[in-house]
Design an enzyme around this catalytic site. Structure first.
Site, PDB file in Angstrom:
ATOM      1  N   GLY A   3       0.830  -1.211   0.000  1.00 12.83           N
ATOM      2  CA  GLY A   3       0.000   0.000   0.000  1.00 12.83           C
ATOM      3  C   GLY A   3       0.861   1.256   0.000  1.00 12.83           C
ATOM      4  O   GLY A   3       0.672   2.158  -0.824  1.00 12.83           O
ATOM      5  N   HIS A   4       1.837   1.298   0.912  1.00 13.97           N
ATOM      6  CA  HIS A   4       2.768   2.434   0.928  1.00 13.97           C
ATOM      7  C   HIS A   4       3.481   2.548  -0.425  1.00 13.97           C
ATOM      8  O   HIS A   4       3.661   3.648  -0.954  1.00 13.97           O
ATOM      9  CB  HIS A   4       3.862   2.237   1.979  1.00 13.97           C
ATOM     10  CG  HIS A   4       3.394   2.192   3.397  1.00 13.97           C
ATOM     11  ND1 HIS A   4       3.452   1.042   4.155  1.00 13.97           N
ATOM     12  CD2 HIS A   4       2.896   3.149   4.217  1.00 13.97           C
ATOM     13  CE1 HIS A   4       3.008   1.302   5.374  1.00 13.97           C
ATOM     14  NE2 HIS A   4       2.660   2.560   5.442  1.00 13.97           N
TER      15      HIS A   4
HETATM   16  P1  AMP Z   1       1.180   4.974   7.690  1.00  8.88           P
HETATM   17  O1  AMP Z   1       2.589   4.502   7.595  1.00  8.88           O
HETATM   18  O2  AMP Z   1       0.241   3.964   8.249  1.00  8.88           O
HETATM   19  O3  AMP Z   1       1.043   6.338   8.342  1.00  8.88           O
HETATM   20  O4  AMP Z   1       0.704   5.174   6.191  1.00  8.88           O
HETATM   21  C1  AMP Z   1       1.379   6.044   5.314  1.00  8.88           C
HETATM   22  C2  AMP Z   1       0.489   6.337   4.128  1.00  8.88           C
HETATM   23  O5  AMP Z   1       0.197   5.117   3.447  1.00  8.88           O
HETATM   24  C3  AMP Z   1      -0.860   6.955   4.532  1.00  8.88           C
HETATM   25  O6  AMP Z   1      -1.180   7.994   3.619  1.00  8.88           O
HETATM   26  C4  AMP Z   1      -1.796   5.794   4.429  1.00  8.88           C
HETATM   27  O7  AMP Z   1      -3.133   6.178   4.153  1.00  8.88           O
HETATM   28  C5  AMP Z   1      -1.203   5.021   3.266  1.00  8.88           C
HETATM   29  N1  AMP Z   1      -1.645   3.627   3.307  1.00  8.88           N
HETATM   30  C6  AMP Z   1      -1.676   2.814   4.401  1.00  8.88           C
HETATM   31  N2  AMP Z   1      -2.211   1.615   4.081  1.00  8.88           N
HETATM   32  C7  AMP Z   1      -2.535   1.676   2.767  1.00  8.88           C
HETATM   33  C8  AMP Z   1      -3.136   0.751   1.852  1.00  8.88           C
HETATM   34  N3  AMP Z   1      -3.523  -0.460   2.229  1.00  8.88           N
HETATM   35  N4  AMP Z   1      -3.303   1.158   0.568  1.00  8.88           N
HETATM   36  C9  AMP Z   1      -2.909   2.397   0.180  1.00  8.88           C
HETATM   37  N5  AMP Z   1      -2.355   3.308   0.993  1.00  8.88           N
HETATM   38  C10 AMP Z   1      -2.167   2.958   2.262  1.00  8.88           C
END
Ligand code: AMP
Length: 295
Positions: free
Chosen positions: A33-34
């Protein structure tokens, strides 16, 4: 790829780079996702800056700040292979030095959903994102629909504080069985991992009934609530049908006006979040970017 460990190093580099700059802020423990955010940023910019920072101010008391999963060497390898130019990895002490006392509060849209469950969460998010915007001065910053309320909060802060930054919203990447990818999925035991699909399944069930023309929000919410409650390992936090710009909870769904469906439940240790737009056909990058947040 250059790893920037201090604010001074980032500032020096930022003064030297021109062209279009894409920013991908993360808390690390990267998954596909990231990496999809990184890929969009790579395609759409001359330089890509990723940040890895487990931001303490967005964790409420009693949350998993200390045990948040971390694997910096692996993350750096993934970012390098994806063609990222710079990674900024500050410490908490650099971002919040002794005597720190300035916070950004986006008022109304921070109140409901996750804001109601996680005291001060969006104040921490809005503050760190403002700091990262000031430090990196990107043209486009990439965020995931996965954290839909976060997108709405950031779109507000960007407009309200006049940051010259475009907010790009990227669709949710899922495992094959529908579970939204998340760094916190690593906490799930094998049986909890099976139960975790109940969030996606509940959203799909609501989406299908919505697709037949049902517009009674209470009835639609109850479909999801009953499914989550039927799973012995899932503890429901909320099933919400809200306006995708204001995040106001809706009683009556108006024909042809998109709705943001959000679900949150604890499955074992982690709290899991998921969301989609209704009708389900709107869950593509263009529609999500247009519909989510300030209009
Ligand atoms: P985090 O490390 O959880 O703060 O996430 C960093 C970025 O990745 C944020 O903008 C999240 O919304 C995005 N993100 C997290 N999980 C996913 C996913 N499954 N699909 C797409 N983007 C994601």
């Amino acid at each position: 790829m250059q790893v920037l460990e201090t604010i001074d190093a980032l500032r020096t580099v930022r003064q030297l780079i021109g062209g279009k700059i894409g920013l991908v802020p993360t808390m690390g423990y990267l998954h596909a996702g990231h990496m999809s955010l990184v890929d969009f940023a790579r395609q759409e910019n001359d330089s890509v800056i990723a940040t890895i920072f487990v931001n303490p101010t967005q964790f409420a008391h009693g949350e998993d700040l200390a045990s948040y999963p971390r694997d910096l060497p692996r993350d750096l390898g993934l970012l390098e292979s994806a063609g990222v130019d710079y990674v900024f990895i500050p410490t908490s002490e650099m971002m919040y030095p002794q005597g720190y006392q300035t916070y950004v509060n986006v008022e109304d849209v921070s109140q409901g959903l996750e804001g109601a469950q996680r005291d001060g969460h969006f104040r921490g998010v809005a503050t760190v994102v403002s700091k990262l915007f000031n430090l990196t001065q990107p043209d486009i910053a990439y965020f995931g629909q996965k954290d839909a309320q976060q997108v709405v909060v950031i779109r507000h802060l960007t407009r309200d504080l006049n940051f010259p930054v475009e907010i790009a919203v990227c669709p949710i990447l899922r495992e094959e069985d529908g579970l939204a990818m998340s760094s916190r999925n690593v906490y799930l035991s094998p049986v909890e991992r099976e139960s975790a699909t109940v969030l996606y399944n509940a959203m799909q069930a609501i989406g299908q009934v919505y697709g037949t023309g049902e517009r009674n929000a209470k009835l639609l919410r109850a479909i999801g609530e009953d499914m989550i409650d039927a799973d012995p390992l899932a503890q429901r936090n909320y099933v919400s049908l809200a306006d995708p710009a204001t995040l106001d909870e809706l009683d009556i769904l108006i024909e042809n006006r998109p709705v943001l469906l959000s679900v949150a439940a604890k499955v074992g240790r982690p709290r899991l979040l998921d969301n989609c737009l209704l009708p389900l056909s709107l869950n593509n990058r263009d529609d999500v970017s247009q519909i989510l947040g300030v209009r």
